[in-house]
Design a protein around this motif. Structure first.
Motif, PDB file in Angstrom:
ATOM      1  N   GLY A  12      42.833  40.947  29.692  1.00  0.00           N
ATOM      2  CA  GLY A  12      43.724  39.812  29.853  1.00  0.00           C
ATOM      3  C   GLY A  12      44.988  40.290  30.533  1.00  0.00           C
ATOM      4  O   GLY A  12      45.533  41.343  30.173  1.00  0.00           O
ATOM      5  N   ASP A  14      48.900  39.271  32.215  1.00  0.00           N
ATOM      6  CA  ASP A  14      50.013  38.332  32.313  1.00  0.00           C
ATOM      7  C   ASP A  14      51.156  39.020  33.044  1.00  0.00           C
ATOM      8  O   ASP A  14      51.416  40.212  32.823  1.00  0.00           O
ATOM      9  CB  ASP A  14      50.463  37.904  30.909  1.00  0.00           C
ATOM     10  CG  ASP A  14      51.387  36.697  30.933  1.00  0.00           C
ATOM     11  OD1 ASP A  14      51.165  35.801  31.764  1.00  0.00           O
ATOM     12  OD2 ASP A  14      52.324  36.647  30.116  1.00  0.00           O
ATOM     13  N   CYS A  52      40.595  38.138  32.892  1.00  0.00           N
ATOM     14  CA  CYS A  52      41.180  36.798  32.879  1.00  0.00           C
ATOM     15  C   CYS A  52      42.681  36.934  33.101  1.00  0.00           C
ATOM     16  O   CYS A  52      43.376  37.590  32.313  1.00  0.00           O
ATOM     17  CB  CYS A  52      40.911  36.100  31.546  1.00  0.00           C
ATOM     18  SG  CYS A  52      39.243  35.440  31.391  1.00  0.00           S
ATOM     19  N   ASP A  54      46.511  35.209  34.110  1.00  0.00           N
ATOM     20  CA  ASP A  54      47.330  33.998  34.094  1.00  0.00           C
ATOM     21  C   ASP A  54      48.078  33.883  35.410  1.00  0.00           C
ATOM     22  O   ASP A  54      49.268  34.206  35.515  1.00  0.00           O
ATOM     23  CB  ASP A  54      48.304  34.053  32.911  1.00  0.00           C
ATOM     24  CG  ASP A  54      49.236  32.840  32.873  1.00  0.00           C
ATOM     25  OD1 ASP A  54      48.891  31.808  33.481  1.00  0.00           O
ATOM     26  OD2 ASP A  54      50.307  32.939  32.228  1.00  0.00           O
ATOM     27  N   ALA A 144      42.880  32.165  34.128  1.00  0.00           N
ATOM     28  CA  ALA A 144      43.005  31.621  32.781  1.00  0.00           C
ATOM     29  C   ALA A 144      44.441  31.121  32.619  1.00  0.00           C
ATOM     30  O   ALA A 144      45.312  31.418  33.435  1.00  0.00           O
ATOM     31  CB  ALA A 144      42.687  32.678  31.731  1.00  0.00           C
ATOM     32  N   PRO A 146      47.171  30.902  29.274  1.00  0.00           N
ATOM     33  CA  PRO A 146      47.263  31.210  27.848  1.00  0.00           C
ATOM     34  C   PRO A 146      47.228  29.992  26.934  1.00  0.00           C
ATOM     35  O   PRO A 146      46.550  30.015  25.897  1.00  0.00           O
ATOM     36  CB  PRO A 146      48.589  31.950  27.731  1.00  0.00           C
ATOM     37  CG  PRO A 146      48.764  32.596  29.070  1.00  0.00           C
ATOM     38  CD  PRO A 146      48.200  31.618  30.056  1.00  0.00           C
ATOM     39  N   CYS A 149      43.805  28.917  26.691  1.00  0.00           N
ATOM     40  CA  CYS A 149      43.066  29.883  25.856  1.00  0.00           C
ATOM     41  C   CYS A 149      43.292  29.581  24.382  1.00  0.00           C
ATOM     42  O   CYS A 149      42.335  29.544  23.586  1.00  0.00           O
ATOM     43  CB  CYS A 149      43.513  31.308  26.168  1.00  0.00           C
ATOM     44  SG  CYS A 149      43.053  31.931  27.793  1.00  0.00           S
ATOM     45  N   CYS A 210      44.181  36.003  26.631  1.00  0.00           N
ATOM     46  CA  CYS A 210      43.339  36.028  27.831  1.00  0.00           C
ATOM     47  C   CYS A 210      42.219  37.057  27.690  1.00  0.00           C
ATOM     48  O   CYS A 210      41.077  36.807  28.104  1.00  0.00           O
ATOM     49  CB  CYS A 210      44.189  36.321  29.054  1.00  0.00           C
ATOM     50  SG  CYS A 210      45.272  34.967  29.573  1.00  0.00           S
ATOM     51  N   THR A 213      39.603  35.670  25.375  1.00  0.00           N
ATOM     52  CA  THR A 213      38.835  34.669  26.114  1.00  0.00           C
ATOM     53  C   THR A 213      37.844  35.342  27.060  1.00  0.00           C
ATOM     54  O   THR A 213      36.685  34.919  27.171  1.00  0.00           O
ATOM     55  CB  THR A 213      39.787  33.749  26.903  1.00  0.00           C
ATOM     56  OG1 THR A 213      40.609  33.026  25.977  1.00  0.00           O
ATOM     57  CG2 THR A 213      39.022  32.764  27.775  1.00  0.00           C
ATOM     58  N   TYR A 240      38.328  28.818  29.808  1.00  0.00           N
ATOM     59  CA  TYR A 240      38.750  28.947  28.420  1.00  0.00           C
ATOM     60  C   TYR A 240      37.475  28.976  27.591  1.00  0.00           C
ATOM     61  O   TYR A 240      36.376  28.878  28.131  1.00  0.00           O
ATOM     62  CB  TYR A 240      39.677  27.808  28.000  1.00  0.00           C
ATOM     63  CG  TYR A 240      39.053  26.424  27.984  1.00  0.00           C
ATOM     64  CD1 TYR A 240      38.695  25.815  26.785  1.00  0.00           C
ATOM     65  CD2 TYR A 240      38.832  25.724  29.165  1.00  0.00           C
ATOM     66  CE1 TYR A 240      38.133  24.539  26.762  1.00  0.00           C
ATOM     67  CE2 TYR A 240      38.267  24.451  29.163  1.00  0.00           C
ATOM     68  CZ  TYR A 240      37.924  23.875  27.954  1.00  0.00           C
ATOM     69  OH  TYR A 240      37.360  22.605  27.945  1.00  0.00           O
TER      70      TYR A 240
END
Length: 243
Positions: A12, A14, A52, A54, A144, A146, A149, A210, A213, A240
């Motif tokens: 994940g 970000d 995944c 963001d 994705a 958050p 998610c 993320c 997910t 998601y």
């Protein structure tokens, strides 16, 4: 949605003040780090991994309509709908200033560019460029969000509190721990490891959501259910899961 091989790792990602905060979930264990550029994360992965991220993937070139994935995500999120920004028109990404990007957005789409979106345009440009030049990135990176998610992890219920509040942090952390009991210890250790000037509290929680997910590929849903594609062939969809 395709299942993923059991040997794969799940990431994940970000954006954070220090670059990109990424969480890896492998064999039930969480680890996290900051990378200066997205291509460093892509280089760390294999084609069996799932990432995944963001950030918007797939962009419109012109026209007044928003991406359908953004519109449908807002519809699902209800009180958290404002967390989904409209993705920018691709042409604004390399503009040198907000004023010029805003003017070009109005010319190409009839709509201005929000300051919030402009503030992440450099990151969108970075990912968009990698996706257009790196075949592995196109295979492993999935968009994705958050809040979507967390919506899925909660069984189709938006979070009650804003993520920036103490209640919002506690609500999201409790949900992560419900699915992954080690999440609380991981978040606490990461908070101690990085100063807030590099990684914010919600960056850690969001990237973990993320990654979780990403690990649930067999339960993925997406908005829209059938992806649209941009003129570069990139899918415009947000994934998601519904456990």
């Amino acid at each position: 949605m395709n299942n993923h091989p059991p040997s794969s790792r799940h990431f994940g990602v970000d954006g954070c003040k220090g670059g990109w905060f990424h969480v890896c979930l492998a064999n039930g264990e969480l680890s996290g780090a900051v990378a200066p550029h997205i291509n460093a994360i892509v280089a760390e992965t294999t084609v069996a991994d799932v990432v995944c991220i963001d950030i918007p993937i797939g962009l419109l070139d012109s026209g007044p309509d928003s991406r359908l994935c953004d519109t449908q995500a807002r519809r699902l999120l209800g009180p958290r709908a404002a967390s989904v920004f409209n993705a920018p028109i691709r042409g604004v990404l390399d503009q040198p200033s907000y004023a010029q990007a805003n003017l070009l957005s109005r010319e190409l789409s009839g709509k201005g560019l929000s300051k919030q979106t402009w503030n992440i345009c450099a990151r969108i440009h970075e990912v968009d460029s990698v996706l257009q030049t790196d075949a592995k990135a196109r295979k492993i990176l999935r968009e994705a969000h958050p809040e979507l998610c967390f919506f899925g992890l909660a069984g189709g219920r938006p979070m009650q509190h804003n993520k920036k509040t103490g209640g919002g942090f506690a609500e999201r952390l409790a949900l992560l721990e419900r699915h992954l009991p080690s999440a609380g210890d991981f978040v606490a250790a990461t908070l101690a490891r990085y100063p807030r000037s590099r990684v914010a509290r919600d960056d850690i929680v969001d990237a973990t959501a993320c990654a979780l997910t990403a690990s649930m590929g067999e339960r993925w849903r997406s908005v829209p259910a059938s992806a649209e594609h941009d003129t570069r062939g990139l899918a415009m969809e947000i994934v998601y899961c519904l456990p």
